[in-house]
Design a protein around this motif. Sequence first.
Motif, PDB file in Angstrom:
ATOM      1  N   ALA A   1       0.844  -1.186   0.000  1.00 15.04           N
ATOM      2  CA  ALA A   1       0.000   0.000   0.000  1.00 15.04           C
ATOM      3  C   ALA A   1       0.885   1.242   0.000  1.00 15.04           C
ATOM      4  O   ALA A   1       2.041   1.192   0.416  1.00 15.04           O
ATOM      5  CB  ALA A   1      -0.915  -0.005   1.214  1.00 15.04           C
ATOM      6  N   SER A   2       0.334   2.343  -0.440  1.00 11.58           N
ATOM      7  CA  SER A   2       1.101   3.578  -0.524  1.00 11.58           C
ATOM      8  C   SER A   2       1.663   3.957   0.840  1.00 11.58           C
ATOM      9  O   SER A   2       0.940   3.986   1.837  1.00 11.58           O
ATOM     10  CB  SER A   2       0.204   4.700  -1.051  1.00 11.58           C
ATOM     11  OG  SER A   2       0.907   5.917  -1.132  1.00 11.58           O
ATOM     12  N   GLY A   3       2.966   4.209   0.885  1.00 10.18           N
ATOM     13  CA  GLY A   3       3.607   4.643   2.115  1.00 10.18           C
ATOM     14  C   GLY A   3       3.906   3.538   3.106  1.00 10.18           C
ATOM     15  O   GLY A   3       4.319   3.828   4.240  1.00 10.18           O
TER      16      GLY A   3
ATOM     17  N   PHE B   1       3.480  -9.810   2.928  1.00  5.58           N
ATOM     18  CA  PHE B   1       3.034 -11.107   2.438  1.00  5.58           C
ATOM     19  C   PHE B   1       1.519 -11.185   2.499  1.00  5.58           C
ATOM     20  O   PHE B   1       0.905 -10.741   3.470  1.00  5.58           O
ATOM     21  CB  PHE B   1       3.673 -12.209   3.282  1.00  5.58           C
ATOM     22  CG  PHE B   1       3.131 -13.573   3.001  1.00  5.58           C
ATOM     23  CD1 PHE B   1       2.130 -14.114   3.796  1.00  5.58           C
ATOM     24  CD2 PHE B   1       3.612 -14.329   1.947  1.00  5.58           C
ATOM     25  CE1 PHE B   1       1.625 -15.374   3.548  1.00  5.58           C
ATOM     26  CE2 PHE B   1       3.113 -15.590   1.682  1.00  5.58           C
ATOM     27  CZ  PHE B   1       2.120 -16.115   2.488  1.00  5.58           C
ATOM     28  N   VAL B   2       0.937 -11.815   1.471  1.00  4.44           N
ATOM     29  CA  VAL B   2      -0.506 -12.022   1.439  1.00  4.44           C
ATOM     30  C   VAL B   2      -0.841 -13.516   1.448  1.00  4.44           C
ATOM     31  O   VAL B   2      -1.625 -13.977   2.275  1.00  4.44           O
ATOM     32  CB  VAL B   2      -1.134 -11.362   0.194  1.00  4.44           C
ATOM     33  CG1 VAL B   2      -2.635 -11.662   0.119  1.00  4.44           C
ATOM     34  CG2 VAL B   2      -0.894  -9.868   0.204  1.00  4.44           C
TER      35      VAL B   2
ATOM     36  N   LEU C   1     -13.840  -7.712  -0.383  1.00  4.03           N
ATOM     37  CA  LEU C   1     -12.758  -6.735  -0.361  1.00  4.03           C
ATOM     38  C   LEU C   1     -13.093  -5.532   0.508  1.00  4.03           C
ATOM     39  O   LEU C   1     -14.257  -5.111   0.606  1.00  4.03           O
ATOM     40  CB  LEU C   1     -12.423  -6.291  -1.788  1.00  4.03           C
ATOM     41  CG  LEU C   1     -11.597  -7.316  -2.576  1.00  4.03           C
ATOM     42  CD1 LEU C   1     -11.672  -7.046  -4.067  1.00  4.03           C
ATOM     43  CD2 LEU C   1     -10.156  -7.297  -2.096  1.00  4.03           C
ATOM     44  N   ARG C   2     -12.058  -5.005   1.119  1.00  4.13           N
ATOM     45  CA  ARG C   2     -12.174  -3.869   2.030  1.00  4.13           C
ATOM     46  C   ARG C   2     -11.253  -2.741   1.551  1.00  4.13           C
ATOM     47  O   ARG C   2     -10.261  -3.000   0.858  1.00  4.13           O
ATOM     48  CB  ARG C   2     -11.748  -4.296   3.438  1.00  4.13           C
ATOM     49  CG  ARG C   2     -12.486  -5.491   3.992  1.00  4.13           C
ATOM     50  CD  ARG C   2     -11.791  -6.022   5.228  1.00  4.13           C
ATOM     51  NE  ARG C   2     -12.484  -7.176   5.798  1.00  4.13           N
ATOM     52  CZ  ARG C   2     -11.978  -7.951   6.750  1.00  4.13           C
ATOM     53  NH1 ARG C   2     -10.780  -7.684   7.254  1.00  4.13           N
ATOM     54  NH2 ARG C   2     -12.675  -8.974   7.205  1.00  4.13           N
ATOM     55  N   PRO C   3     -11.519  -1.522   1.957  1.00  8.22           N
ATOM     56  CA  PRO C   3     -10.627  -0.422   1.560  1.00  8.22           C
ATOM     57  C   PRO C   3      -9.176  -0.665   1.965  1.00  8.22           C
ATOM     58  O   PRO C   3      -8.251  -0.258   1.239  1.00  8.22           O
ATOM     59  CB  PRO C   3     -11.221   0.774   2.288  1.00  8.22           C
ATOM     60  CG  PRO C   3     -12.671   0.455   2.386  1.00  8.22           C
ATOM     61  CD  PRO C   3     -12.730  -1.029   2.619  1.00  8.22           C
ATOM     62  N   GLU C   4      -8.952  -1.331   3.081  1.00  5.33           N
ATOM     63  CA  GLU C   4      -7.587  -1.595   3.529  1.00  5.33           C
ATOM     64  C   GLU C   4      -6.864  -2.627   2.668  1.00  5.33           C
ATOM     65  O   GLU C   4      -5.654  -2.856   2.841  1.00  5.33           O
ATOM     66  CB  GLU C   4      -7.552  -2.031   4.996  1.00  5.33           C
ATOM     67  CG  GLU C   4      -8.449  -3.196   5.335  1.00  5.33           C
ATOM     68  CD  GLU C   4      -9.800  -2.755   5.892  1.00  5.33           C
ATOM     69  OE1 GLU C   4     -10.373  -1.764   5.381  1.00  5.33           O
ATOM     70  OE2 GLU C   4     -10.288  -3.441   6.823  1.00  5.33           O
ATOM     71  N   ASP C   5      -7.570  -3.250   1.741  1.00  4.18           N
ATOM     72  CA  ASP C   5      -6.919  -4.153   0.786  1.00  4.18           C
ATOM     73  C   ASP C   5      -6.325  -3.392  -0.398  1.00  4.18           C
ATOM     74  O   ASP C   5      -5.655  -3.985  -1.247  1.00  4.18           O
ATOM     75  CB  ASP C   5      -7.914  -5.191   0.263  1.00  4.18           C
ATOM     76  CG  ASP C   5      -8.419  -6.125   1.342  1.00  4.18           C
ATOM     77  OD1 ASP C   5      -9.634  -6.410   1.356  1.00  4.18           O
ATOM     78  OD2 ASP C   5      -7.598  -6.574   2.171  1.00  4.18           O
ATOM     79  N   THR C   6      -6.582  -2.115  -0.463  1.00  3.27           N
ATOM     80  CA  THR C   6      -6.048  -1.301  -1.551  1.00  3.27           C
ATOM     81  C   THR C   6      -4.525  -1.315  -1.531  1.00  3.27           C
ATOM     82  O   THR C   6      -3.900  -1.010  -0.510  1.00  3.27           O
ATOM     83  CB  THR C   6      -6.546   0.152  -1.436  1.00  3.27           C
ATOM     84  OG1 THR C   6      -7.967   0.171  -1.620  1.00  3.27           O
ATOM     85  CG2 THR C   6      -5.889   1.046  -2.478  1.00  3.27           C
TER      86      THR C   6
ATOM     87  N   VAL D   1      -4.839  -2.706  -7.138  1.00  4.51           N
ATOM     88  CA  VAL D   1      -6.184  -3.007  -6.660  1.00  4.51           C
ATOM     89  C   VAL D   1      -6.625  -1.849  -5.777  1.00  4.51           C
ATOM     90  O   VAL D   1      -5.921  -1.497  -4.818  1.00  4.51           O
ATOM     91  CB  VAL D   1      -6.226  -4.321  -5.860  1.00  4.51           C
ATOM     92  CG1 VAL D   1      -7.583  -4.518  -5.211  1.00  4.51           C
ATOM     93  CG2 VAL D   1      -5.879  -5.505  -6.762  1.00  4.51           C
ATOM     94  N   THR D   2      -7.742  -1.269  -6.118  1.00  2.00           N
ATOM     95  CA  THR D   2      -8.280  -0.158  -5.347  1.00  2.00           C
ATOM     96  C   THR D   2      -9.697  -0.494  -4.928  1.00  2.00           C
ATOM     97  O   THR D   2     -10.536  -0.823  -5.767  1.00  2.00           O
ATOM     98  CB  THR D   2      -8.275   1.142  -6.156  1.00  2.00           C
ATOM     99  OG1 THR D   2      -6.940   1.425  -6.595  1.00  2.00           O
ATOM    100  CG2 THR D   2      -8.772   2.304  -5.302  1.00  2.00           C
ATOM    101  N   VAL D   3      -9.952  -0.417  -3.622  1.00  2.94           N
ATOM    102  CA  VAL D   3     -11.267  -0.731  -3.085  1.00  2.94           C
ATOM    103  C   VAL D   3     -11.852   0.543  -2.492  1.00  2.94           C
ATOM    104  O   VAL D   3     -11.304   1.102  -1.540  1.00  2.94           O
ATOM    105  CB  VAL D   3     -11.187  -1.832  -2.015  1.00  2.94           C
ATOM    106  CG1 VAL D   3     -12.595  -2.221  -1.562  1.00  2.94           C
ATOM    107  CG2 VAL D   3     -10.437  -3.051  -2.542  1.00  2.94           C
ATOM    108  N   SER D   4     -12.960   0.989  -3.052  1.00  5.42           N
ATOM    109  CA  SER D   4     -13.582   2.216  -2.568  1.00  5.42           C
ATOM    110  C   SER D   4     -14.616   1.884  -1.498  1.00  5.42           C
ATOM    111  O   SER D   4     -15.239   0.831  -1.506  1.00  5.42           O
ATOM    112  CB  SER D   4     -14.244   2.957  -3.720  1.00  5.42           C
ATOM    113  OG  SER D   4     -15.297   2.188  -4.256  1.00  5.42           O
TER     114      SER D   4
END
Length: 124
Positions: free
Chosen positions: A40-42, A47-48, A86-91, A120-123
Motif C-alpha cells: 500500500a502507498s507509504g 506477504f498475502v 474486499l475492504r478499503p484496507e486491501d487497496t 487493486v483499489t477498493v472504494s
Amino acid sequence: QVQLVESGGGLVQTGDSLRLSCAGAGRTLSQYTLAWFRQASGTEREFVAGTDWRGSSTYLADSVKGRFTISRDNAKNTVYLQMNSLRPEDTAVYYCAAGSIVGRTTNQKFYNYWGQGTQVTVSS
C-alpha cells in the motif's frame, strides 16, 4: 530466468470480488513456491498468500484469511489470487513472486522473481 506478469487488478467497491492472475514465461513455474505480496502507498511490502509447488499447501496472512484464496494451475503456468469481501484496507499494488524454497516462507527475501505489480483499489 522467469518472467511473471500479473493481471486482473482494478477499481471495485467494498464487498466486491476480484481474481488476480500471474502468468509465468521463460520457465515453468511448477518447480517454484509462488506467493502474492502487496504494498500500500507509504507502507512496506507485505506477504498475502503462498503456495507450494504442487498447490497442496497454501498459507495466508491473518488479515486475509477467510476472504482470499491462492491457487495455481501448473498446466497453465499461472497462479491466482481470489479476493472476496474486499475492504478499503486491501487497496495496494499486488505482486506475485516465485522462489526456489523448501517449506513455506512469508519472507520476501527468499523470492527470486517478481512481477511488475497490478493495482487493486477498493472504494468505501
